[in-house]
Design a protein around this motif. Sequence first.
Motif, PDB file in Angstrom:
ATOM      1  N   ARG A 244      89.444   9.877 101.849  1.00 15.60           N
ATOM      2  CA  ARG A 244      90.473   9.844 101.340  1.00 15.60           C
ATOM      3  C   ARG A 244      91.839  10.255 102.350  1.00 15.60           C
ATOM      4  O   ARG A 244      91.830  11.827 102.621  1.00 15.60           O
ATOM      5  N   ASP A 245      92.003  10.065 102.970  1.00 18.67           N
ATOM      6  CA  ASP A 245      92.918  10.034 103.959  1.00 18.67           C
ATOM      7  C   ASP A 245      95.001   9.539 103.116  1.00 18.67           C
ATOM      8  O   ASP A 245      95.324   8.141 102.852  1.00 18.67           O
ATOM      9  N   PRO A 246      95.279  10.561 102.750  1.00 15.45           N
ATOM     10  CA  PRO A 246      96.198  10.033 101.808  1.00 15.45           C
ATOM     11  C   PRO A 246      97.603   9.364 102.988  1.00 15.45           C
ATOM     12  O   PRO A 246      98.266   8.777 102.155  1.00 15.45           O
ATOM     13  N   GLY A 247      97.510   9.059 104.289  1.00 18.95           N
ATOM     14  CA  GLY A 247      98.300   8.044 105.246  1.00 18.95           C
ATOM     15  C   GLY A 247      98.043   7.071 104.602  1.00 18.95           C
ATOM     16  O   GLY A 247      99.065   5.620 104.689  1.00 18.95           O
ATOM     17  N   SER A 248      96.610   6.294 104.986  1.00 18.45           N
ATOM     18  CA  SER A 248      96.824   5.523 104.821  1.00 18.45           C
ATOM     19  C   SER A 248      97.092   5.091 103.111  1.00 18.45           C
ATOM     20  O   SER A 248      97.210   3.902 103.141  1.00 18.45           O
ATOM     21  N   GLU A 270     100.732   8.375  94.117  1.00 17.32           N
ATOM     22  CA  GLU A 270      99.673   9.123  93.196  1.00 17.32           C
ATOM     23  C   GLU A 270      98.930   9.995  93.806  1.00 17.32           C
ATOM     24  O   GLU A 270      98.319  11.041  93.717  1.00 17.32           O
ATOM     25  N   ALA A 271      98.540   8.835  94.312  1.00 24.16           N
ATOM     26  CA  ALA A 271      97.046   9.036  94.520  1.00 24.16           C
ATOM     27  C   ALA A 271      96.529   9.550  95.445  1.00 24.16           C
ATOM     28  O   ALA A 271      95.789  10.604  95.855  1.00 24.16           O
ATOM     29  N   ALA A 272      97.904   9.487  96.807  1.00 23.12           N
ATOM     30  CA  ALA A 272      97.426  10.331  98.451  1.00 23.12           C
ATOM     31  C   ALA A 272      97.777  11.612  97.622  1.00 23.12           C
ATOM     32  O   ALA A 272      98.095  12.799  98.349  1.00 23.12           O
ATOM     33  N   LEU A 273      99.008  11.955  96.942  1.00 23.98           N
ATOM     34  CA  LEU A 273      99.501  13.458  96.811  1.00 23.98           C
ATOM     35  C   LEU A 273      98.543  14.415  96.102  1.00 23.98           C
ATOM     36  O   LEU A 273      98.244  15.238  95.998  1.00 23.98           O
ATOM     37  N   GLU A 274      97.556  13.571  94.975  1.00 29.08           N
ATOM     38  CA  GLU A 274      96.380  14.266  94.634  1.00 29.08           C
ATOM     39  C   GLU A 274      95.699  14.449  96.027  1.00 29.08           C
ATOM     40  O   GLU A 274      95.139  15.902  95.751  1.00 29.08           O
ATOM     41  N   ILE A 275      95.540  14.483  96.920  1.00 31.27           N
ATOM     42  CA  ILE A 275      94.985  14.471  98.117  1.00 31.27           C
ATOM     43  C   ILE A 275      95.271  16.036  99.061  1.00 31.27           C
ATOM     44  O   ILE A 275      95.248  17.140  99.372  1.00 31.27           O
TER      45      ILE A 275
END
Length: 713
Positions: A244-248, A270-275
């Motif tokens: 769960r790495d938003p940068g990647s 949006e998946a990155a923003l969930e984290i």
Amino acid sequence: MTLDPRLAQARDLRLQDAFDQARALCHTVLETRPDDAEAMGLLGICDIECGNVAGGRAWLDRAEAADADNASVHLYRSIQLEAEGNAAAALDAARRASECDTGRFDIWGRLGDLAGIGGNLPLAASCFSKALKAEGKHPARASVAIRLAGLEMQLGRADDAEAALDIAQAALGGGMPPEGYAIKAAIARNRADWSLLREVAQAWLDVVPNDNDARGALAQALSQLGYYRRAIEIFRPVVAERGRDPGSLAALGRLYLGARDTETARQTFEAALEIDPNSADALFGLARIGNFAGRVEEVETYCRRILAAHPDHLDACAFLAETTGGRIEDSELAVLETARDATDLPADRQSVSLFALGDTYHRRKRRADAFATWERANKVKWLQHNGKLESGYDRDAQHQRVDRLMGQFDGREPAGIPVSGPVPIFIVGMPRSGTTLLEAAVSAHADIEPSGELPALPYIFEQFERWAAANGWRGGPIAEGVLAEWREIYFRQLREYGLDGAKWVTDKQPSNFQAVGLIRQLFPQSPVIHIRRRPLETAFSIFRRNFTRQWPFAHSLDDIRHYYAEQARLCDYWQRTYPQTVTPVQYETLVVEFEATLRSLFDRMGLSWDDNCLEFYKLERQIMTFSAMQVRRPPSADHLDSTTPYLEWLGDFDEAIGACGVDAKTGEWLGTDNAGDGAAPDVKTAAPETARVPVASGGFWQRLFGGGGKSRS
């Protein structure tokens, strides 16, 4: 003075961690020479490296008292001082050692390490260079050469970095450690040589399978070459491994965006923003999607969400300024001005701030400030190209290329064999000449799909040039087997973009004007549309935009003028040589007589008329160029003149372009007695402020300078 062979052996034993044996030899020497500073110094460093810093200090004090000019004693003293946490004194001691003996590898290497850790990169590079000149067979030669290569890259000297890597590779017998490949990859990125980056990244992976940095480099290279789907496949395991790495996730989203899969890109962002709801990378990705779709309000929303969480976020401010034409708040202007004045900002980051700042000053009618800022931005781009304040554009090479192409394709060669599949419509010319507007209108036709600026044909053209040079090809038909390979590269990219089912596709890569002769053999059914725009308007529009290193001429009005003239000269030749293939379109006429110009163009291409072409701006589509917002409106003559407010700074551009044989009003090639060189007198540009010394930072530099282990000098 010749070193006692026993002490030379003791030095080697110490470097092999055979401390007891080294001590024994030193004591043997002291039995007959009790004041031998070299022996006492070695005893001191052995104690220090075994953890007895106090005992080592005592030996070094005795050694220095015996011989204050002994280089080894000062060298070992620097290690003692560093172990005690006194970095400044350690650096001074190493410098004193270099004054006592100017020819020792270990001393220069030690001083270079300390200077690098302290952030004095020019001194560190100088010391490592002296170390490599001092000793040709030292076991640490390769590692010092690699550290020097890393420093040279930080200092913007890619050629020197490459030379240092050559030394390292020779010292290693042709091999290269992972950090060497990392620097090779940085050199390839610096030169925007994506084919080289692909080769380096693959070799890197061969040495360290599944290395995430190498995977990332390979994914970047493939994406820049247009192979986004393959890049996604390579980068997905990196994302999975990092969890769960938003940068990647945001990086993966950018790849999906490059593949024009905007829906999956949006979902990934949006998946990155969930984290991390404040992930700037993810929010910025969504802002880009908004820009490509022409939704300026969406861009503003996401950029201001970034700024709410990260008030100094440079990219958000710059993108906001670019998208809105400089319509930003005073607080956002302050961010750009702070970045402009920063002393430690890398050149690529500084150029981002400067171009956006120029747009903002332009919006506020601060004309002098705007032009001066754009001018400075382009000088910074020069530094990005080669680390020196000089243009990265080779005028002679471009002129020779045009001459060569005119000699190779003389019109006597047969057109290629008609091929099945989508028929490309090539829209060529100068950047910022109206290619996006023309593509938007033409591709509104029911039978035509837009592909934007495909990188495939420029890549094929590079292959063609290498092939022609290697085979001594000077013209005539190209073997169908060779053409088929190149054609497959092009169609493969269309498949990657989901365009393989189209009847016709537009390709608006401006630089394809160089490949018209090759296009005739690759795609004989393809029409080529050459769009011309008033040279001064074109040049000024280029000058104001943050073009990548793939467009080295774009950062000087004089270079742009030269490139424009060569483009006009070659396109005039193509039009005369292949009149059934090449159709010129004048941008100003297109804007004022839009329907009549389009109808005539469709007649030339043998296509039926489609009324949708007149209302292209109403279509929902992604447009991935600087003009993404501009083509959401009907064409208007109100925007034909952007240069009048800046004429006092634009100098004699019209006169200079005319002297090159180009009509200053239309951009048409007229030809003159001296037009063959396509050159007006060189314009010498004053140097900017002296570049400030960058500082080393990050885990990579800690590893490079030995931060993870004991110092061995």
